[in-house]
Design a protein around this motif. Sequence first.
Motif, PDB file in Angstrom:
ATOM      1  N   LYS A  39       0.849  -1.192   0.000  1.00 33.63           N
ATOM      2  CA  LYS A  39       0.000   0.000   0.000  1.00 33.63           C
ATOM      3  C   LYS A  39       0.878   1.232   0.000  1.00 33.63           C
ATOM      4  O   LYS A  39       2.017   1.161   0.422  1.00 33.63           O
ATOM      5  N   PRO A  40       0.485   2.369  -0.434  1.00 34.23           N
ATOM      6  CA  PRO A  40      -0.852   2.742  -0.875  1.00 34.23           C
ATOM      7  C   PRO A  40      -1.068   2.532  -2.370  1.00 34.23           C
ATOM      8  O   PRO A  40      -2.187   2.665  -2.859  1.00 34.23           O
ATOM      9  N   ASP A  41      -0.006   2.176  -3.110  1.00 36.33           N
ATOM     10  CA  ASP A  41      -0.132   2.082  -4.571  1.00 36.33           C
ATOM     11  C   ASP A  41      -0.461   0.677  -5.079  1.00 36.33           C
ATOM     12  O   ASP A  41      -0.507   0.457  -6.280  1.00 36.33           O
ATOM     13  N   ASN A  42      -0.669  -0.272  -4.161  1.00 33.50           N
ATOM     14  CA  ASN A  42      -0.978  -1.652  -4.537  1.00 33.50           C
ATOM     15  C   ASN A  42       0.087  -2.250  -5.472  1.00 33.50           C
ATOM     16  O   ASN A  42      -0.229  -2.866  -6.480  1.00 33.50           O
ATOM     17  N   ILE A  43       1.348  -2.067  -5.108  1.00 37.03           N
ATOM     18  CA  ILE A  43       2.456  -2.613  -5.888  1.00 37.03           C
ATOM     19  C   ILE A  43       2.585  -4.096  -5.545  1.00 37.03           C
ATOM     20  O   ILE A  43       2.758  -4.455  -4.377  1.00 37.03           O
ATOM     21  N   PRO A  44       2.473  -4.974  -6.556  1.00 34.40           N
ATOM     22  CA  PRO A  44       2.527  -6.413  -6.267  1.00 34.40           C
ATOM     23  C   PRO A  44       3.937  -6.873  -5.880  1.00 34.40           C
ATOM     24  O   PRO A  44       4.933  -6.341  -6.358  1.00 34.40           O
ATOM     25  N   PHE A  45       3.975  -7.877  -4.982  1.00 30.53           N
ATOM     26  CA  PHE A  45       5.260  -8.450  -4.572  1.00 30.53           C
ATOM     27  C   PHE A  45       5.098  -9.941  -4.306  1.00 30.53           C
ATOM     28  O   PHE A  45       4.002 -10.435  -4.047  1.00 30.53           O
ATOM     29  N   LEU A  46       6.217 -10.623  -4.378  1.00 31.55           N
ATOM     30  CA  LEU A  46       6.321 -12.028  -4.008  1.00 31.55           C
ATOM     31  C   LEU A  46       7.525 -12.153  -3.092  1.00 31.55           C
ATOM     32  O   LEU A  46       8.553 -11.518  -3.322  1.00 31.55           O
ATOM     33  N   CYS A  47       7.416 -12.963  -2.064  1.00 31.51           N
ATOM     34  CA  CYS A  47       8.523 -13.204  -1.151  1.00 31.51           C
ATOM     35  C   CYS A  47       8.822 -14.698  -1.152  1.00 31.51           C
ATOM     36  O   CYS A  47       7.951 -15.510  -0.829  1.00 31.51           O
TER      37      CYS A  47
END
Length: 185
Positions: A39-47
């Motif tokens: 958040k706040p830009d809803n940037i996708p991630f994977l861990c």
Amino acid sequence: IFLDPGKAVRHCSREKRGALSLKDVGIKTPELLVSGTVKPDNIPFLCFQRIIPALDLSEAWQKIRHEDRRVKLLCLVLSAIAAQHEAGIKQDDLHLDNFLLSGDDIFTIDGNSVDARRIGKPLGKTKSLENLGLFFAQLYPKFDYLVPKAFSAYADKRAWPVTQALSARLIKKIKTRRNQRKKIS
């Protein structure tokens, strides 16, 4: 973290789908621990699980100074590629940086380039040789003399007899891929 505003969601989705496909068919790959958005830009991630100790294969390749160790490393990675092909998976961007070496274990990374449309149906010889040609084309031609030994490890895993004709087809695929790379650069 996927930052490209126009492609982030798609790239994250492909990476996740590829990683899960590898895991589903028993290919060693780091465990996906968490996925979501920042958040706040809803940037996708994977861990993903961190593999310790580990070297990416290109780094391991650069450190090797003895032919027998290069052959061993190539045989390890070709066995991993054979397992992918046998499971119906191929990596469309196949190169040393798509693998991690931890001890004698090879982990496949970069799920974004995983083509899993054929899961459950082993890749045929033509598609397999094309994919191997892509892999070997990434190495300098001065290492081509290692191809027959490494290809034998691959063929053993696939239960293929290594014939002169099959080896010649692989060499032709390597040359084709190298020529394609020259045109691009």
